[in-house]
Every structure is written in structure tokens, then in C-alpha cells.
Design a protein around this motif. Structure first.
Motif, short mmCIF file in Angstrom:
data_model
loop_
_atom_site.label_atom_id
_atom_site.label_comp_id
_atom_site.label_asym_id
_atom_site.label_seq_id
_atom_site.Cartn_x
_atom_site.Cartn_y
_atom_site.Cartn_z
N ASN A 259 3.64 -81.00 -16.93
CA ASN A 259 3.03 -80.84 -15.62
C ASN A 259 3.31 -82.04 -14.72
N GLU A 260 3.28 -83.25 -15.29
CA GLU A 260 3.55 -84.43 -14.48
C GLU A 260 5.00 -84.45 -13.99
N ILE A 261 5.93 -84.13 -14.87
CA ILE A 261 7.34 -84.08 -14.47
C ILE A 261 7.52 -83.05 -13.35
N TYR A 262 6.92 -81.88 -13.54
CA TYR A 262 7.07 -80.80 -12.56
C TYR A 262 6.45 -81.20 -11.21
N ASP A 263 5.22 -81.70 -11.26
CA ASP A 263 4.53 -82.03 -10.01
C ASP A 263 5.25 -83.14 -9.24
N ARG A 264 5.69 -84.17 -9.95
CA ARG A 264 6.38 -85.26 -9.28
C ARG A 264 7.71 -84.80 -8.68
N TRP A 265 8.44 -83.98 -9.43
CA TRP A 265 9.72 -83.50 -8.91
C TRP A 265 9.51 -82.63 -7.67
N GLN A 266 8.52 -81.76 -7.73
CA GLN A 266 8.23 -80.89 -6.59
C GLN A 266 7.80 -81.69 -5.37
N ASP A 267 7.19 -82.85 -5.59
CA ASP A 267 6.76 -83.70 -4.47
C ASP A 267 7.88 -84.59 -3.96
N GLY A 268 9.07 -84.47 -4.56
CA GLY A 268 10.20 -85.28 -4.13
C GLY A 268 10.30 -86.63 -4.81
N ASP A 269 9.43 -86.87 -5.77
CA ASP A 269 9.43 -88.14 -6.50
C ASP A 269 10.27 -87.99 -7.78
N THR A 270 11.57 -87.94 -7.61
CA THR A 270 12.44 -87.72 -8.78
C THR A 270 12.40 -88.90 -9.75
N ASP A 271 12.31 -90.11 -9.22
CA ASP A 271 12.20 -91.28 -10.11
C ASP A 271 10.92 -91.20 -10.94
N GLY A 272 9.83 -90.82 -10.30
CA GLY A 272 8.57 -90.69 -11.02
C GLY A 272 8.63 -89.59 -12.07
N ALA A 273 9.32 -88.48 -11.74
CA ALA A 273 9.48 -87.39 -12.70
C ALA A 273 10.25 -87.86 -13.92
N MET A 274 11.31 -88.62 -13.69
CA MET A 274 12.11 -89.13 -14.80
C MET A 274 11.29 -90.12 -15.64
N ALA A 275 10.48 -90.94 -14.97
CA ALA A 275 9.66 -91.91 -15.69
C ALA A 275 8.59 -91.23 -16.55
N ALA A 276 8.16 -90.05 -16.12
CA ALA A 276 7.14 -89.31 -16.87
C ALA A 276 7.69 -88.72 -18.16
N LEU A 277 9.01 -88.73 -18.30
CA LEU A 277 9.66 -88.23 -19.51
C LEU A 277 9.90 -89.42 -20.44
N SER A 278 9.03 -89.58 -21.42
CA SER A 278 9.08 -90.74 -22.30
C SER A 278 10.33 -90.72 -23.18
N ASP A 279 10.69 -91.89 -23.70
CA ASP A 279 11.82 -91.97 -24.62
C ASP A 279 11.59 -91.11 -25.86
N ASP A 280 10.35 -91.12 -26.35
CA ASP A 280 10.04 -90.34 -27.55
C ASP A 280 10.25 -88.85 -27.31
N LEU A 281 9.75 -88.34 -26.18
CA LEU A 281 9.92 -86.92 -25.89
C LEU A 281 11.38 -86.59 -25.61
N LEU A 282 12.06 -87.47 -24.91
CA LEU A 282 13.48 -87.25 -24.62
C LEU A 282 14.28 -87.14 -25.92
N GLU A 283 13.95 -87.99 -26.89
CA GLU A 283 14.68 -87.95 -28.16
C GLU A 283 14.39 -86.68 -28.94
N ARG A 284 13.26 -86.05 -28.68
CA ARG A 284 12.95 -84.79 -29.33
C ARG A 284 13.73 -83.62 -28.73
N LEU A 285 14.26 -83.83 -27.50
CA LEU A 285 14.89 -82.73 -26.76
C LEU A 285 16.40 -82.89 -26.59
N ALA A 286 16.92 -84.10 -26.73
CA ALA A 286 18.30 -84.35 -26.35
C ALA A 286 18.91 -85.45 -27.22
N VAL A 287 20.19 -85.70 -26.99
CA VAL A 287 20.94 -86.69 -27.76
C VAL A 287 21.66 -87.62 -26.80
N TRP A 288 21.58 -88.92 -27.07
CA TRP A 288 22.33 -89.88 -26.27
C TRP A 288 22.62 -91.09 -27.14
#
Length: 333
Positions: A259-288
Motif C-alpha cells: 500500500n505504501e509503494i502504491y500510494d507514494r507512486w500514485q502521488d508522484g513520489d517515485t523515490d519514496g515508493a522505491m524507498a518503501a521497498l525494503s532490501d529484504d522484500l526486494l530479495e524475496r521478489l527479484a535477483v540482482w
């Protein structure tokens, strides 16, 4: 052994030839199937025709072709033709997409997506059989259509994509496979239960059905840049591509972050949306990572019981060199 597929990038490609070159490289590197989505930009059918003509062994498929932008009969004709052009290497992936794409871009009402997907699959399979199509459904009422060419041999498999429990159950019941996207390992296991339940309801042979997971990956010598590109991509889908991806992430136990990622992105705060995606959650969803570290992350998603293939997908903002670097680093050994 889990197959390793290639999810060709739909964005930031300068030409059809670039996509053809990517598929050829994938073939040289030993990838099993090259999938191409159809969203905006180049259509999947023309592009896959070019790829099929310029490759010899790698499978080709749509992941996904929306069921609202073409009629079921035309989709059946298209699958027949692509199977002929590819000499038996084609696999059809279908899905409803979402209202943002279907209503805003195609001007078609996004009504009853599960029923439309089911009826489309049933009609397409009838077309592919070469038999006359007589169909009386809630959405489609058809009669008199039949291929005026030989039916495809072998008949291409028909998969569907879906994120919610009912959509995945539908895939197990009526389709030959399911395309999974933006799922953690735990979330994937929950949806596999839905798929298996659909298989039982449809009295299908589970061993003949293929589940594939699309995994966003970026492998560079600069690990932080790779992580930034992956994070931007995931945040874009959760925050900017309608509510389906947000709900999918929330369904997996990450409601607050979704919800935080969605709300921030919809408000135009793309940096905030990206910040709301923690490293731990990102590692559960993707590979880098670097070539030395990313393969270990990738292997965490292989070998999951019930998953036949994992597709190497790419961030939407990755350039050609970054895409090629990732392909090489994660190629089958």
C-alpha cells in the motif's frame, strides 16, 4: 531439472532486430524458451515471427497476449501460423492483462476477465484442433469457423497468466500451464496449491502442465546499480500498473509495503515508493548483484517443487548492455 527461460524485454529496444539478436544470443547460451510480452510498442506476433525465422532450437512464446485485444478465433489462427513458422517451437501464453491497459489503451470494457480467459482458451483449443468451432458461452457465441489450412502438428500448448487464487485455479483447470509473476517463494507455493486444485477439478494430468516463474534480474559489476534498476522496476509495477500487482503483493503478507509503494507512486513520489521497498522484500521478489553473487540468489528460485521453468526477466530501464550482461551471467550451465 528446472528449465531456464528468457523473458525478452518489451521496453527500450531500438529495433526488432535487437530482439532477434537477443533471442539468438539466448539460443547460443542454452536458454530453453524465449518469451515475449505484448503491452505497448511492437506487437508480439510480428516480432516472434522474425525470431522464429532467425533461430533454430529455442522455443518461442507469448507471455502474455491479452485476451481482449484479439478475438479467440484470430488468436487460434495466430497460434497455428506461429507454430508453422517456428516448426513446432511455439507456446501460446494468454491473460486478461488489467483495466489500465485494456480500457485506457484498447478502449474495451474490462468485464469478467476470468470468464473471458476461460472461454478464449476453450475456443482457441477448438480452433487448433482443426475441427469446426461451435461454441455457446456467456461471452462468445460462435459457429461455422474452421481452419482452411492443416491444423498445427504438434498442437501448441495454451498457457494462462494470473495472480489471484481463482485465476490460478482457472489456469490449472483449463490451460496447459501457468505463468507466475512477482511472487515470493512462499507466495508461489500458495498459488501452486490453487493451480493443483484446478488441475484436479479439470481432471487434468499435472505432469503434462508447465508452470513457469518470471523473475526480474539484473547482473552487473556495479551491484548497487543493478539493485537500483530492479527496485525501480518492481516499484513501478506495484505502484504504477493498476491495483493488481499491489493486491498480489498484499496477498502474500506484505500489505503495508504494497500500500505504501502504491500510494507514494500514485502521488508522484517515485523515490519514496522505491524507498518503501525494503532490501529484504526486494530479495524475496527479484535477483540482482555481481556475476559472483547473483547466480546464488537466482538458484534460490530454482528447484521449487511444481515449477518447471524460471524465466530471466529484465528491469524496464535496463539498456542493451545491461540486458546482455544479465543473460550471460545467469545462462544455463
Amino acid at each position: 531439472m528446472t528449465e531456464r527461460d528468457l523473458f525478452l524485454p518489451v521496453a527500450a529496444q531500438p529495433s526488432v532486430e535487437t530482439l532477434v539478436e537477443g533471442a539468438r544470443l539466448g539460443e547460443d547460451l542454452g536458454y530453453d524458451t524465449a518469451w515475449l510480452p505484448e503491452t505497448w510498442g511492437r506487437d508480439a506476433v510480428t516480432t516472434l515471427t522474425c525470431i522464429a525465422r532467425e533461430t533454430d532450437e529455442i522455443g518461442v512464446g507469448t507471455s502474455i497476449m491479452p485476451v481482449y485485444s484479439r478475438s479467440p478465433a484470430l488468436i487460434g489462427q495466430t497460434a497455428t501460423t506461429l507454430q508453422e513458422v517456428s516448426e513446432g517451437r511455439f507456446r501460446l501464453g494468454l491473460g486478461p492483462s488489467g483495466p489500465l491497459v485494456i480500457e485506457n489503451w484498447h478502449g474495451v470494457e474490462f468485464g469478467n476477465p476470468l470468464r473471458r480467459t476461460r472461454e478464449t482458451v476453450e475456443i482457441v483449443k477448438r480452433v487448433l484442433s482443426g475441427e469446426p468451432v461451435e461454441y455457446d458461452g456467456e461471452i462468445f457465441d460462435l459457429e461455422g469457423f474452421r481452419l482452411r489450412c492443416d491444423p498445427p502438428d504438434p498442437v501448441p500448448a495454451v498457457d494462462t497468466a494470473g495472480m489471484g487464487p481463482k485465476a490460478v485455479e482457472l489456469a490449472g483447470r483449463f490451460a496447459d500451464g501457468w505463468h507466475a509473476l512477482l511472487l515470493t517463494r512462499e507466495g508461489l507455493r500458495d498459488r501452486l496449491e490453487d493451480f493443483d486444485r484446478g488441475t484436479e477439478l479439470g481432471d487434468r494430468d499435472r505432469s503434462e502442465q508447465r508452470v513457469s516463474l518470471s523473475l526480474t534480474c539484473c547482473v552487473l559489476e556495479d551491484a548497487e546499480e543493478a539493485k537500483r534498476l530492479v527496485r525501480q522496476h518492481v516499484a513501478f509495477y506495484v505502484g504504477g500498473m493498476g491495483s493488481y500487482y499491489r493486491d498480489n503483493l498484499a496477498r502474500q503478507g506484505h500489505e503495508a509495503a504494497a500500500n505504501e509503494i502504491y500510494d507514494r507512486w500514485q502521488d508522484g513520489d517515485t523515490d519514496g515508493a522505491m524507498a518503501a521497498l525494503s532490501d529484504d522484500l526486494l530479495e524475496r521478489l527479484a535477483v540482482w548483484g555481481t556475476p559472483e553473487t547473483a547466480r546464488e540468489r537466482f538458484e534460490r528460485f530454482t528447484g521449487i517443487d511444481g515449477v518447471a521453468a524460471v524465466s530471466v526477466s529484465f528491469p524496464r530501464a535496463a539498456d542493451i548492455d545491461q540486458i546482455r550482461s544479465t543473460m550471460r551471467a545467469l545462462a544455463p550451465e
